[in-house]
Motif scaffolding. Sequence first.
Motif, PDB file in Angstrom:
ATOM      1  N   PRO A 191      -6.480 -19.020 -39.227  1.00 57.93           N
ATOM      2  CA  PRO A 191      -7.906 -18.494 -38.840  1.00 57.93           C
ATOM      3  C   PRO A 191      -8.417 -18.922 -37.654  1.00 57.93           C
ATOM      4  N   MET A 192      -8.991 -18.172 -36.903  1.00 62.59           N
ATOM      5  CA  MET A 192      -9.551 -18.730 -35.562  1.00 62.59           C
ATOM      6  C   MET A 192     -10.562 -19.916 -35.997  1.00 62.59           C
ATOM      7  N   GLY A 193     -11.533 -19.876 -36.734  1.00 66.03           N
ATOM      8  CA  GLY A 193     -12.298 -20.749 -36.648  1.00 66.03           C
ATOM      9  C   GLY A 193     -11.550 -22.210 -37.341  1.00 66.03           C
ATOM     10  N   THR A 194     -10.742 -22.231 -38.160  1.00 64.60           N
ATOM     11  CA  THR A 194     -10.151 -23.305 -38.430  1.00 64.60           C
ATOM     12  C   THR A 194      -9.060 -24.003 -37.355  1.00 64.60           C
ATOM     13  N   ALA A 195      -8.281 -22.858 -36.690  1.00 65.94           N
ATOM     14  CA  ALA A 195      -7.545 -23.500 -35.724  1.00 65.94           C
ATOM     15  C   ALA A 195      -8.397 -24.198 -34.471  1.00 65.94           C
ATOM     16  N   TYR A 196      -9.499 -23.439 -34.117  1.00 65.05           N
ATOM     17  CA  TYR A 196     -10.354 -24.099 -33.063  1.00 65.05           C
ATOM     18  C   TYR A 196     -10.954 -25.406 -33.582  1.00 65.05           C
ATOM     19  N   ALA A 197     -11.284 -25.403 -34.709  1.00 67.17           N
ATOM     20  CA  ALA A 197     -12.109 -26.726 -34.993  1.00 67.17           C
ATOM     21  C   ALA A 197     -11.188 -27.870 -35.222  1.00 67.17           C
ATOM     22  N   ILE A 198      -9.917 -27.575 -35.818  1.00 63.11           N
ATOM     23  CA  ILE A 198      -9.065 -28.717 -35.597  1.00 63.11           C
ATOM     24  C   ILE A 198      -8.504 -29.031 -34.295  1.00 63.11           C
ATOM     25  N   TRP A 199      -8.240 -28.057 -33.352  1.00 65.05           N
ATOM     26  CA  TRP A 199      -7.736 -28.259 -31.902  1.00 65.05           C
ATOM     27  C   TRP A 199      -8.879 -29.153 -31.374  1.00 65.05           C
ATOM     28  N   THR A 200      -9.873 -28.900 -31.567  1.00 64.78           N
ATOM     29  CA  THR A 200     -11.164 -29.472 -30.738  1.00 64.78           C
ATOM     30  C   THR A 200     -11.360 -31.055 -31.410  1.00 64.78           C
ATOM     31  N   GLY A 201     -11.154 -31.104 -32.565  1.00 65.15           N
ATOM     32  CA  GLY A 201     -11.386 -32.402 -33.327  1.00 65.15           C
ATOM     33  C   GLY A 201     -10.290 -33.207 -32.869  1.00 65.15           C
ATOM     34  N   ILE A 202      -8.888 -32.685 -32.912  1.00 64.27           N
ATOM     35  CA  ILE A 202      -7.998 -33.590 -32.424  1.00 64.27           C
ATOM     36  C   ILE A 202      -8.204 -33.984 -30.862  1.00 64.27           C
ATOM     37  N   GLY A 203      -8.639 -33.089 -30.072  1.00 65.78           N
ATOM     38  CA  GLY A 203      -8.843 -33.525 -28.475  1.00 65.78           C
ATOM     39  C   GLY A 203      -9.998 -34.482 -28.454  1.00 65.78           C
ATOM     40  N   ALA A 204     -11.198 -34.099 -29.042  1.00 68.62           N
ATOM     41  CA  ALA A 204     -12.478 -34.942 -28.975  1.00 68.62           C
ATOM     42  C   ALA A 204     -12.026 -36.234 -29.768  1.00 68.62           C
ATOM     43  N   SER A 205     -11.434 -36.621 -30.700  1.00 68.19           N
ATOM     44  CA  SER A 205     -11.444 -37.656 -31.356  1.00 68.19           C
ATOM     45  C   SER A 205     -10.280 -38.555 -30.494  1.00 68.19           C
ATOM     46  N   GLY A 206      -9.027 -37.924 -30.208  1.00 73.15           N
ATOM     47  CA  GLY A 206      -7.941 -38.464 -29.486  1.00 73.15           C
ATOM     48  C   GLY A 206      -8.560 -39.043 -27.955  1.00 73.15           C
ATOM     49  N   GLY A 207      -9.224 -38.399 -27.231  1.00 75.76           N
ATOM     50  CA  GLY A 207      -9.781 -38.570 -26.132  1.00 75.76           C
ATOM     51  C   GLY A 207     -10.802 -39.846 -25.931  1.00 75.76           C
ATOM     52  N   ALA A 208     -11.695 -39.803 -27.290  1.00 74.36           N
ATOM     53  CA  ALA A 208     -12.562 -40.913 -27.392  1.00 74.36           C
ATOM     54  C   ALA A 208     -11.655 -42.045 -27.756  1.00 74.36           C
ATOM     55  N   ILE A 209     -10.761 -42.353 -28.636  1.00 71.90           N
ATOM     56  CA  ILE A 209      -9.854 -43.249 -29.022  1.00 71.90           C
ATOM     57  C   ILE A 209      -9.054 -43.801 -27.653  1.00 71.90           C
ATOM     58  N   LEU A 210      -8.564 -42.986 -26.973  1.00 68.11           N
ATOM     59  CA  LEU A 210      -7.921 -43.394 -26.037  1.00 68.11           C
ATOM     60  C   LEU A 210      -8.768 -44.007 -24.845  1.00 68.11           C
ATOM     61  N   GLY A 211      -9.988 -43.426 -24.652  1.00 70.72           N
ATOM     62  CA  GLY A 211     -10.968 -43.791 -23.832  1.00 70.72           C
ATOM     63  C   GLY A 211     -11.407 -45.207 -24.139  1.00 70.72           C
ATOM     64  N   MET A 212     -11.451 -45.522 -25.513  1.00 66.68           N
ATOM     65  CA  MET A 212     -11.728 -47.123 -25.910  1.00 66.68           C
ATOM     66  C   MET A 212     -10.672 -48.123 -25.338  1.00 66.68           C
ATOM     67  N   PHE A 213      -9.262 -47.648 -25.561  1.00 64.02           N
ATOM     68  CA  PHE A 213      -8.156 -48.487 -25.311  1.00 64.02           C
ATOM     69  C   PHE A 213      -7.869 -48.569 -23.801  1.00 64.02           C
ATOM     70  N   PHE A 214      -7.876 -47.347 -22.841  1.00 63.33           N
ATOM     71  CA  PHE A 214      -7.673 -47.414 -21.594  1.00 63.33           C
ATOM     72  C   PHE A 214      -8.615 -47.447 -20.443  1.00 63.33           C
ATOM     73  N   TYR A 215      -9.978 -47.171 -21.045  1.00 62.01           N
ATOM     74  CA  TYR A 215     -11.035 -47.163 -19.951  1.00 62.01           C
ATOM     75  C   TYR A 215     -12.268 -47.791 -20.413  1.00 62.01           C
ATOM     76  N   GLY A 216     -12.047 -48.836 -21.417  1.00 59.38           N
ATOM     77  CA  GLY A 216     -12.890 -49.578 -21.688  1.00 59.38           C
ATOM     78  C   GLY A 216     -14.295 -49.232 -22.211  1.00 59.38           C
ATOM     79  N   GLU A 217     -14.207 -48.086 -22.928  1.00 57.08           N
ATOM     80  CA  GLU A 217     -15.252 -47.499 -23.660  1.00 57.08           C
ATOM     81  C   GLU A 217     -15.695 -48.016 -24.777  1.00 57.08           C
ATOM     82  N   SER A 218     -16.883 -47.999 -25.296  1.00 52.51           N
ATOM     83  CA  SER A 218     -17.686 -48.796 -26.309  1.00 52.51           C
ATOM     84  C   SER A 218     -16.826 -48.561 -27.422  1.00 52.51           C
ATOM     85  N   LYS A 219     -16.543 -49.846 -28.357  1.00 56.49           N
ATOM     86  CA  LYS A 219     -15.791 -49.763 -29.609  1.00 56.49           C
ATOM     87  C   LYS A 219     -16.759 -49.990 -30.721  1.00 56.49           C
ATOM     88  N   ASN A 220     -17.980 -49.789 -30.461  1.00 47.93           N
ATOM     89  CA  ASN A 220     -18.795 -49.785 -31.440  1.00 47.93           C
ATOM     90  C   ASN A 220     -18.462 -49.356 -32.782  1.00 47.93           C
TER      91      ASN A 220
END
Length: 104
Positions: free
Chosen positions: A54-83
């Motif tokens: 379903p579109m809603g499920t696919a889009y929610a999971i796709w954005t969730g992977i992208g948002a959380s992955g981007g935030a996690i990698l930002g913490m490790f590679f770009y010195g973003e907050s690890k609060n």
Amino acid sequence: MAWASLVVAGLCEILGVLMINKWHKDGNWQSLALLILGFGTSFLFLAHAMKTLPMGTAYAIWTGIGASGGAILGMFFYGESKNWKRIIFIAMILGAAIGLKLIS
């Protein structure tokens, strides 16, 4: 197969997001090419997954992977907050994506 395509789409989105940051810092054509490749591939795999999921499920999971992955990698590679609060909310995003998988 749709779920595997969705995970690949999310990982490619993470690549695209990382390349946006790299392109802004370096401004070279390789970063721009990887940015376009990452997002283009991401959309192709997302479209493939949405043939079954379903579109809603696919889009929610796709954005969730992208948002959380981007935030996690930002913490490790770009010195973003690890609060700890930030980590909890990232875990909530991932938990919601897993929950959608379990009920779909």
